[in-house]
Design a protein around this motif. Structure first.
Motif, PDB file in Angstrom:
ATOM      1  N   PRO A  37      13.887  -5.423 -23.750  1.00  0.00           N
ATOM      2  CA  PRO A  37      15.176  -5.406 -23.898  1.00  0.00           C
ATOM      3  C   PRO A  37      16.113  -4.246 -23.572  1.00  0.00           C
ATOM      4  O   PRO A  37      15.493  -3.169 -23.301  1.00  0.00           O
ATOM      5  CB  PRO A  37      15.169  -5.457 -25.395  1.00  0.00           C
ATOM      6  CG  PRO A  37      13.821  -5.677 -25.814  1.00  0.00           C
ATOM      7  CD  PRO A  37      12.928  -5.227 -24.541  1.00  0.00           C
ATOM      8  N   ALA A  38      17.111  -4.602 -23.215  1.00  0.00           N
ATOM      9  CA  ALA A  38      18.299  -3.559 -22.595  1.00  0.00           C
ATOM     10  C   ALA A  38      18.440  -2.387 -23.552  1.00  0.00           C
ATOM     11  O   ALA A  38      18.492  -1.368 -23.347  1.00  0.00           O
ATOM     12  CB  ALA A  38      19.495  -4.297 -22.144  1.00  0.00           C
ATOM     13  N   ASP A  39      18.396  -2.833 -24.927  1.00  0.00           N
ATOM     14  CA  ASP A  39      18.654  -1.710 -25.908  1.00  0.00           C
ATOM     15  C   ASP A  39      17.152  -0.953 -26.089  1.00  0.00           C
ATOM     16  O   ASP A  39      16.406  -1.622 -26.875  1.00  0.00           O
ATOM     17  CB  ASP A  39      19.267  -2.578 -27.245  1.00  0.00           C
ATOM     18  CG  ASP A  39      19.510  -1.301 -28.175  1.00  0.00           C
ATOM     19  OD1 ASP A  39      19.420  -0.192 -28.229  1.00  0.00           O
ATOM     20  OD2 ASP A  39      19.554  -1.885 -29.257  1.00  0.00           O
ATOM     21  N   PRO A  40      17.204   0.218 -25.881  1.00  0.00           N
ATOM     22  CA  PRO A  40      15.720   0.871 -26.098  1.00  0.00           C
ATOM     23  C   PRO A  40      15.525   0.950 -27.611  1.00  0.00           C
ATOM     24  O   PRO A  40      14.146   0.592 -27.972  1.00  0.00           O
ATOM     25  CB  PRO A  40      16.092   2.384 -25.977  1.00  0.00           C
ATOM     26  CG  PRO A  40      17.353   2.333 -25.137  1.00  0.00           C
ATOM     27  CD  PRO A  40      18.034   1.078 -25.479  1.00  0.00           C
ATOM     28  N   ALA A  41      16.177   0.794 -28.594  1.00  0.00           N
ATOM     29  CA  ALA A  41      15.663   0.669 -30.144  1.00  0.00           C
ATOM     30  C   ALA A  41      15.190  -0.488 -30.254  1.00  0.00           C
ATOM     31  O   ALA A  41      14.372  -0.742 -31.120  1.00  0.00           O
ATOM     32  CB  ALA A  41      17.168   0.825 -30.910  1.00  0.00           C
ATOM     33  N   ARG A  42      15.572  -1.678 -29.715  1.00  0.00           N
ATOM     34  CA  ARG A  42      15.008  -2.960 -29.739  1.00  0.00           C
ATOM     35  C   ARG A  42      13.619  -3.085 -29.160  1.00  0.00           C
ATOM     36  O   ARG A  42      12.677  -3.534 -29.605  1.00  0.00           O
ATOM     37  CB  ARG A  42      15.946  -4.229 -29.347  1.00  0.00           C
ATOM     38  CG  ARG A  42      17.174  -4.397 -30.269  1.00  0.00           C
ATOM     39  CD  ARG A  42      17.783  -5.727 -29.710  1.00  0.00           C
ATOM     40  NE  ARG A  42      16.897  -6.823 -29.797  1.00  0.00           N
ATOM     41  CZ  ARG A  42      17.030  -7.951 -28.798  1.00  0.00           C
ATOM     42  NH1 ARG A  42      17.779  -7.698 -27.862  1.00  0.00           N
ATOM     43  NH2 ARG A  42      16.093  -8.805 -28.683  1.00  0.00           N
ATOM     44  N   ALA A  43      13.554  -2.491 -28.055  1.00  0.00           N
ATOM     45  CA  ALA A  43      12.264  -2.432 -27.427  1.00  0.00           C
ATOM     46  C   ALA A  43      11.141  -1.517 -28.151  1.00  0.00           C
ATOM     47  O   ALA A  43      10.150  -1.857 -28.224  1.00  0.00           O
ATOM     48  CB  ALA A  43      12.418  -1.883 -25.923  1.00  0.00           C
ATOM     49  N   ASN A  44      11.793  -0.576 -28.728  1.00  0.00           N
ATOM     50  CA  ASN A  44      10.591   0.170 -29.565  1.00  0.00           C
ATOM     51  C   ASN A  44      10.257  -0.536 -30.701  1.00  0.00           C
ATOM     52  O   ASN A  44       9.243  -0.661 -31.203  1.00  0.00           O
ATOM     53  CB  ASN A  44      11.057   1.637 -30.056  1.00  0.00           C
ATOM     54  CG  ASN A  44      11.424   2.583 -28.828  1.00  0.00           C
ATOM     55  OD1 ASN A  44      10.775   2.298 -27.974  1.00  0.00           O
ATOM     56  ND2 ASN A  44      12.390   3.579 -29.002  1.00  0.00           N
ATOM     57  N   GLY A  45      11.259  -1.160 -31.313  1.00  0.00           N
ATOM     58  CA  GLY A  45      11.040  -2.098 -32.753  1.00  0.00           C
ATOM     59  C   GLY A  45      10.014  -3.252 -32.182  1.00  0.00           C
ATOM     60  O   GLY A  45       9.191  -3.600 -33.057  1.00  0.00           O
ATOM     61  N   ALA A  46      10.125  -3.648 -31.056  1.00  0.00           N
ATOM     62  CA  ALA A  46       9.425  -4.893 -30.729  1.00  0.00           C
ATOM     63  C   ALA A  46       7.928  -4.524 -30.166  1.00  0.00           C
ATOM     64  O   ALA A  46       6.833  -5.250 -30.654  1.00  0.00           O
ATOM     65  CB  ALA A  46       9.888  -5.545 -29.545  1.00  0.00           C
ATOM     66  N   ASP A  47       7.828  -3.298 -29.629  1.00  0.00           N
ATOM     67  CA  ASP A  47       6.427  -2.718 -29.218  1.00  0.00           C
ATOM     68  C   ASP A  47       5.752  -2.181 -30.353  1.00  0.00           C
ATOM     69  O   ASP A  47       4.422  -2.300 -30.129  1.00  0.00           O
ATOM     70  CB  ASP A  47       6.808  -1.946 -28.165  1.00  0.00           C
ATOM     71  CG  ASP A  47       7.601  -2.488 -26.677  1.00  0.00           C
ATOM     72  OD1 ASP A  47       7.303  -3.874 -26.613  1.00  0.00           O
ATOM     73  OD2 ASP A  47       7.843  -1.716 -25.712  1.00  0.00           O
ATOM     74  N   ALA A  48       6.239  -1.472 -31.166  1.00  0.00           N
ATOM     75  CA  ALA A  48       5.419  -0.939 -32.222  1.00  0.00           C
ATOM     76  C   ALA A  48       4.435  -1.897 -32.672  1.00  0.00           C
ATOM     77  O   ALA A  48       3.203  -1.342 -32.898  1.00  0.00           O
ATOM     78  CB  ALA A  48       6.496  -0.311 -33.314  1.00  0.00           C
ATOM     79  N   PRO A  49       4.782  -3.029 -33.295  1.00  0.00           N
ATOM     80  CA  PRO A  49       3.473  -3.588 -34.080  1.00  0.00           C
ATOM     81  C   PRO A  49       2.388  -3.954 -32.883  1.00  0.00           C
ATOM     82  O   PRO A  49       1.295  -4.118 -33.273  1.00  0.00           O
ATOM     83  CB  PRO A  49       4.155  -4.919 -34.256  1.00  0.00           C
ATOM     84  CG  PRO A  49       5.698  -4.582 -34.522  1.00  0.00           C
ATOM     85  CD  PRO A  49       5.952  -3.699 -33.627  1.00  0.00           C
ATOM     86  N   ASP A  50       3.028  -4.337 -31.493  1.00  0.00           N
ATOM     87  CA  ASP A  50       1.916  -4.485 -30.652  1.00  0.00           C
ATOM     88  C   ASP A  50       1.064  -3.353 -30.760  1.00  0.00           C
ATOM     89  O   ASP A  50      -0.280  -3.401 -30.135  1.00  0.00           O
ATOM     90  CB  ASP A  50       2.431  -5.017 -29.417  1.00  0.00           C
ATOM     91  CG  ASP A  50       1.766  -5.746 -28.401  1.00  0.00           C
ATOM     92  OD1 ASP A  50       0.622  -6.342 -29.007  1.00  0.00           O
ATOM     93  OD2 ASP A  50       1.651  -5.426 -27.310  1.00  0.00           O
ATOM     94  N   LEU A  51       1.568  -2.164 -30.372  1.00  0.00           N
ATOM     95  CA  LEU A  51       0.880  -1.034 -30.183  1.00  0.00           C
ATOM     96  C   LEU A  51      -0.208  -0.740 -31.326  1.00  0.00           C
ATOM     97  O   LEU A  51      -1.170  -0.546 -31.077  1.00  0.00           O
ATOM     98  CB  LEU A  51       1.783   0.361 -30.236  1.00  0.00           C
ATOM     99  CG  LEU A  51       1.234   1.703 -30.062  1.00  0.00           C
ATOM    100  CD1 LEU A  51       0.172   1.803 -28.817  1.00  0.00           C
ATOM    101  CD2 LEU A  51       2.127   2.595 -30.271  1.00  0.00           C
TER     102      LEU A  51
END
Length: 99
Positions: A37-51
């Motif tokens: 995602p272009a928005d870093p906050a959305r990218a972090n929110g999407a990646d955290a559960p996968d991490l």
């Protein structure tokens, strides 16, 4: 890339060289997908559960299945370290730039 020469599997987002060198569970693990995602906050929110899901798989492998962990390390050296190195990079650059 240098860590691969020492058998260290990668755990990272799929960008840069890792996009090319990634084989899930063989040379390491990816976090998230290829859609960033272009928005870093959305990218972090999407990646955290996968991490956290990946860590739930990796930690028991590291602590409890030595044979499988060594297999991942060997594949990391064999596949990533053999391809992502300075010798190949300089050769590819010379061919692409001068020939």
């Amino acid at each position: 890339m240098k860590a691969a020469h020492n058998g260290v599997p990668s755990l990272s987002v799929l960008d840069g060289w890792w996009l090319e060198g990634h084989i899930e569970g063989i040379t390491g693990w990816s976090i998230g997908g290829t859609d960033i995602p272009a928005d870093p906050a959305r990218a972090n929110g999407a990646d955290a559960p996968d991490l956290y899901a990946k860590l739930d798989a990796i930690v028991p492998l590291y602590r409890g299945d030595r044979g499988r962990w060594l297999s991942v390390m060997k594949h990391t050296i064999a596949l990533n370290a053999s391809y992502f190195n300075t010798h190949r990079m300089v050769q590819q650059y010379a061919i692409n730039a001068y020939l």
